[in-house]
Design a protein around this motif. Structure first.
Motif, short mmCIF file in Angstrom:
data_model
loop_
_atom_site.label_atom_id
_atom_site.label_comp_id
_atom_site.label_asym_id
_atom_site.label_seq_id
_atom_site.Cartn_x
_atom_site.Cartn_y
_atom_site.Cartn_z
N ARG A 249 10.95 19.01 5.07
CA ARG A 249 11.62 20.31 4.90
C ARG A 249 10.69 21.50 5.18
NH1 ARG A 249 13.44 17.06 0.95
NH2 ARG A 249 12.25 18.01 -0.72
N ARG A 250 9.65 21.29 5.96
CA ARG A 250 8.76 22.38 6.37
C ARG A 250 8.96 22.64 7.85
NH1 ARG A 250 5.73 24.73 2.11
NH2 ARG A 250 5.62 23.17 0.50
N LEU A 251 9.03 23.92 8.22
CA LEU A 251 9.19 24.30 9.61
C LEU A 251 7.89 24.91 10.10
CD1 LEU A 251 10.84 24.78 12.20
CD2 LEU A 251 11.60 26.95 11.18
N ILE A 252 7.36 24.33 11.16
CA ILE A 252 6.10 24.82 11.74
C ILE A 252 6.38 25.28 13.16
CG2 ILE A 252 3.75 24.21 12.41
CD1 ILE A 252 3.74 22.20 10.10
N VAL A 253 5.92 26.50 13.46
CA VAL A 253 6.05 27.05 14.81
C VAL A 253 4.70 26.90 15.51
CG1 VAL A 253 6.45 29.13 16.18
CG2 VAL A 253 7.85 28.68 14.16
N ILE A 254 4.73 26.31 16.70
CA ILE A 254 3.53 26.12 17.52
C ILE A 254 3.65 26.98 18.77
CG2 ILE A 254 2.21 24.48 18.93
CD1 ILE A 254 3.34 22.24 17.16
N VAL A 255 2.57 27.68 19.12
CA VAL A 255 2.50 28.36 20.41
C VAL A 255 1.19 27.91 21.05
CG1 VAL A 255 2.52 30.55 21.65
CG2 VAL A 255 3.79 30.33 19.50
N GLU A 256 1.32 27.08 22.08
CA GLU A 256 0.17 26.45 22.74
C GLU A 256 0.50 26.32 24.23
OE1 GLU A 256 -2.88 25.00 24.14
OE2 GLU A 256 -3.13 24.92 21.96
N ALA B 280 0.84 -1.20 0.00
CA ALA B 280 0.00 0.00 0.00
C ALA B 280 0.87 1.24 0.00
CB ALA B 280 -0.90 -0.01 1.23
N GLN B 281 0.50 2.21 -0.81
CA GLN B 281 1.24 3.46 -0.84
C GLN B 281 0.69 4.37 0.24
OE1 GLN B 281 0.64 4.98 -4.75
NE2 GLN B 281 2.20 3.65 -5.65
N THR B 282 1.57 5.13 0.84
CA THR B 282 1.11 6.07 1.84
C THR B 282 0.49 7.26 1.13
OG1 THR B 282 3.36 6.86 1.93
CG2 THR B 282 2.64 5.52 3.76
N LEU B 283 -0.71 7.57 1.54
CA LEU B 283 -1.42 8.69 0.96
C LEU B 283 -1.40 9.84 1.94
CD1 LEU B 283 -4.53 6.80 -0.41
CD2 LEU B 283 -2.54 7.55 -1.70
N GLY B 284 -1.45 11.03 1.43
CA GLY B 284 -1.59 12.16 2.32
C GLY B 284 -0.45 13.15 2.22
N LEU B 285 -0.40 13.97 3.21
CA LEU B 285 0.46 15.12 3.25
C LEU B 285 1.84 14.79 3.78
CD1 LEU B 285 0.54 18.29 3.16
CD2 LEU B 285 -0.25 18.21 5.51
N TRP C 197 4.40 13.55 10.30
CA TRP C 197 4.10 13.93 8.92
C TRP C 197 5.34 14.50 8.23
CZ3 TRP C 197 -1.03 16.91 10.23
CH2 TRP C 197 -2.01 15.98 10.60
N GLY C 198 6.47 14.54 8.93
CA GLY C 198 7.72 14.96 8.32
C GLY C 198 8.17 16.38 8.63
N ALA C 199 7.39 17.13 9.38
CA ALA C 199 7.73 18.53 9.65
C ALA C 199 8.80 18.66 10.73
CB ALA C 199 6.48 19.29 10.10
#
Length: 161
Positions: A36-43, A27-32, A59-61
């Motif tokens: 190489r994406r940088l996400i900043v979280i403030v929680e 099965a191939q992985t589907l999705g996002l 998800w690779g971020a």
């Protein structure tokens, strides 16, 4: 009364349905993928922040996470925008000492880029959410955030398919 209820169902006997043969291809992985994406979280909620970090990293971020407006503001004092450029912000609406996620978005856009994509996550409904979102250029997700909805919104904000 006072002892519960009992139900029964009578159904006709069914027949066995033959299962379709499994595919021989993996099965191939589907999705996002957020490689190489940088996400900043403030929680400010530690459990929510950690869950977001783990999910986004799966998800690779790459993720940088803060628990407050103050911690994020302190980080911006030493960061070099030419070297480190976030791709997306995910911020809680209500933060410590009356600060809001909108303030965090404004701060980070001043340091990095005026059109830095942003998502605001809120556990309660804010007044005039559509107006605030239009004025400050973010999309709103209500807690609890469903992973599939978050994934779709991230793909939309980053222009991914």
């Amino acid at each position: 009364p006072g002892r519960g209820s009992m139900f029964s169902l009578e159904l006709p006997a069914g027949r066995t349905v033959r299962a379709a043969p499994a595919s021989l291809r993996p099965a191939q992985t589907l999705g996002l993928t957020l490689d190489r994406r940088l996400i900043v979280i403030v929680e400010d909620d530690q459990a929510v922040r950690r869950a977001l970090e783990v999910m986004l990293m799966s998800w690779g971020a790459s993720v940088i996470a803060f628990d407050s407006h103050a911690a994020c503001a302190q980080w911006t004092q030493g960061v070099e925008p030419a070297v480190l450029q976030p791709d997306l912000l995910i911020v809680d609406y209500r933060l410590e000492d009356g600060h809001t996620g909108i303030e965090v978005i404004a701060l980070l856009r001043e340091v990095f880029a005026k059109h830095l994509p942003a998502l605001v996550v809120s556990g309660s409904m804010m007044s005039s959410p559509e107006q605030l979102a239009d004025e400050h250029g973010f999309h709103l997700l209500l807690k609890p955030v469903v992973p599939s909805k978050l994934r779709a919104m991230i793909a939309f904000k980053l222009g991914l398919r």
